[in-house]
Write a protein that holds these residues in place. Sequence first.
Motif, mmCIF file in Angstrom:
data_model
loop_
_atom_site.group_PDB
_atom_site.id
_atom_site.type_symbol
_atom_site.label_atom_id
_atom_site.label_comp_id
_atom_site.label_asym_id
_atom_site.label_seq_id
_atom_site.Cartn_x
_atom_site.Cartn_y
_atom_site.Cartn_z
ATOM 1 N N MET A 1 0.837 -1.168 0.000
ATOM 2 C CA MET A 1 0.000 0.000 0.000
ATOM 3 C C MET A 1 0.890 1.242 0.000
ATOM 4 N N PRO A 2 0.716 2.151 -0.986
ATOM 5 C CA PRO A 2 1.558 3.337 -1.046
ATOM 6 C C PRO A 2 1.336 4.247 0.154
ATOM 7 N N ARG A 3 2.427 4.812 0.597
ATOM 8 C CA ARG A 3 2.335 5.747 1.712
ATOM 9 C C ARG A 3 1.749 7.056 1.203
ATOM 10 N N ALA A 4 0.775 7.586 1.915
ATOM 11 C CA ALA A 4 0.143 8.846 1.525
ATOM 12 C C ALA A 4 1.190 9.946 1.502
ATOM 13 N N GLY A 5 1.192 10.716 0.426
ATOM 14 C CA GLY A 5 2.090 11.854 0.339
ATOM 15 C C GLY A 5 3.478 11.533 -0.195
ATOM 16 N N LEU A 6 3.751 10.288 -0.536
ATOM 17 C CA LEU A 6 5.060 9.953 -1.097
ATOM 18 C C LEU A 6 5.205 10.637 -2.449
ATOM 19 N N SER A 7 6.339 11.280 -2.668
ATOM 20 C CA SER A 7 6.566 11.993 -3.921
ATOM 21 C C SER A 7 7.945 11.649 -4.474
ATOM 22 N N GLN A 8 8.184 12.079 -5.702
ATOM 23 C CA GLN A 8 9.486 11.870 -6.314
ATOM 24 C C GLN A 8 10.562 12.605 -5.513
ATOM 25 N N VAL A 9 10.233 13.774 -4.992
ATOM 26 C CA VAL A 9 11.181 14.532 -4.165
ATOM 27 C C VAL A 9 11.563 13.727 -2.925
ATOM 28 N N ASP A 10 10.569 13.099 -2.260
ATOM 29 C CA ASP A 10 10.845 12.251 -1.091
ATOM 30 C C ASP A 10 11.767 11.093 -1.464
ATOM 31 N N ILE A 11 11.484 10.499 -2.597
ATOM 32 C CA ILE A 11 12.273 9.347 -3.038
ATOM 33 C C ILE A 11 13.716 9.760 -3.301
ATOM 34 N N ILE A 12 13.915 10.848 -4.013
ATOM 35 C CA ILE A 12 15.272 11.300 -4.330
ATOM 36 C C ILE A 12 16.009 11.714 -3.063
ATOM 37 N N LYS A 37 9.374 2.632 3.940
ATOM 38 C CA LYS A 37 8.255 1.861 4.498
ATOM 39 C C LYS A 37 7.091 1.727 3.507
ATOM 40 N N VAL A 38 7.480 1.408 2.266
ATOM 41 C CA VAL A 38 6.497 1.134 1.219
ATOM 42 C C VAL A 38 6.905 -0.156 0.510
ATOM 43 N N LYS A 39 6.025 -0.688 -0.283
ATOM 44 C CA LYS A 39 6.357 -1.847 -1.108
ATOM 45 C C LYS A 39 7.076 -1.349 -2.368
ATOM 46 N N PRO A 40 8.064 -2.107 -2.847
ATOM 47 C CA PRO A 40 8.825 -1.662 -4.016
ATOM 48 C C PRO A 40 7.977 -1.217 -5.212
ATOM 49 N N PRO A 41 6.877 -1.905 -5.541
ATOM 50 C CA PRO A 41 6.084 -1.429 -6.684
ATOM 51 C C PRO A 41 5.539 -0.006 -6.504
ATOM 52 N N SER A 42 5.390 0.439 -5.256
ATOM 53 C CA SER A 42 4.896 1.806 -5.023
ATOM 54 C C SER A 42 5.853 2.852 -5.574
ATOM 55 N N LEU A 43 7.131 2.510 -5.621
ATOM 56 C CA LEU A 43 8.118 3.467 -6.121
ATOM 57 C C LEU A 43 7.913 3.748 -7.609
ATOM 58 N N TYR A 44 7.385 2.756 -8.326
ATOM 59 C CA TYR A 44 7.196 2.925 -9.762
ATOM 60 C C TYR A 44 6.111 3.940 -10.103
ATOM 61 N N ASN A 45 5.350 4.386 -9.113
ATOM 62 C CA ASN A 45 4.398 5.477 -9.348
ATOM 63 C C ASN A 45 5.141 6.799 -9.529
ATOM 64 N N HIS A 46 6.422 6.830 -9.139
ATOM 65 C CA HIS A 46 7.177 8.075 -9.140
ATOM 66 C C HIS A 46 8.475 8.014 -9.934
ATOM 67 N N ILE A 47 9.019 6.817 -10.141
ATOM 68 C CA ILE A 47 10.255 6.651 -10.909
ATOM 69 C C ILE A 47 10.095 5.468 -11.850
ATOM 70 N N ALA A 48 10.782 5.522 -12.975
ATOM 71 C CA ALA A 48 10.641 4.477 -13.984
ATOM 72 C C ALA A 48 11.460 3.227 -13.675
ATOM 73 N N SER A 49 12.653 3.429 -13.056
ATOM 74 C CA SER A 49 13.554 2.303 -12.831
ATOM 75 C C SER A 49 14.676 2.732 -11.899
ATOM 76 N N LEU A 50 15.491 1.769 -11.507
ATOM 77 C CA LEU A 50 16.667 2.082 -10.702
ATOM 78 C C LEU A 50 17.620 2.976 -11.491
ATOM 79 N N ASP A 51 17.800 2.696 -12.782
ATOM 80 C CA ASP A 51 18.668 3.545 -13.605
ATOM 81 C C ASP A 51 18.145 4.976 -13.684
ATOM 82 N N ALA A 52 16.842 5.124 -13.791
ATOM 83 C CA ALA A 52 16.249 6.471 -13.822
ATOM 84 C C ALA A 52 16.472 7.186 -12.494
ATOM 85 N N LEU A 53 16.378 6.449 -11.403
ATOM 86 C CA LEU A 53 16.639 7.038 -10.085
ATOM 87 C C LEU A 53 18.109 7.453 -9.982
#
Length: 186
Positions: A1-12, A37-53
Amino acid sequence: MPRAGLSQVDIIENASLFINEHGLEQLSLGKLAQRLKVKPPSLYNHIASLDALKDQLTLKAISLLKQDLLKATVAKTQQEALQGFAHAYRRFALNNPGLFQATLRNVEDKQGEIKKEGYEILELILSILKGFGLEGEQALHATRSLRANLAGFIMLELNEGFAMPINSEESFDKHVQGFIKSLSNF
């Protein structure tokens, strides 16, 4: 389940902290998801791949480094500018070891902002070297040598390769002075 408020800025930002703590080579989407504290697929809502990150981290690192380098070199003689450049480069690396690793990635085959930011650092170096009478291919050779010299010293320092009880700041100063003297060989 994606964490509410997770953004690309948070990820970076969290990825930046992670690589500064553990190194760029240790970064994975699984480890980053765990940190957030999210499941890995949740990250794909904000980034395309590890290389993109990693590209985003490289862009962030190069942009931050460029700001530091510009501040350290503005309105200085060529020798002061080169010394300021070297010391700012080292400070950035010691304060941000993972982001420093990201700056070592090749920008030549990148598009857009990464290449633009990388080339702006190159232009800064070339403008400093022009003050030493170096242009064209000579300046590019000197740029490679400068980057290799600084990165080599810094990587040894980051990996605790200098164990003798002698001041590494003094060693770095001497290293930079030696490089400046070597510019007449280009």
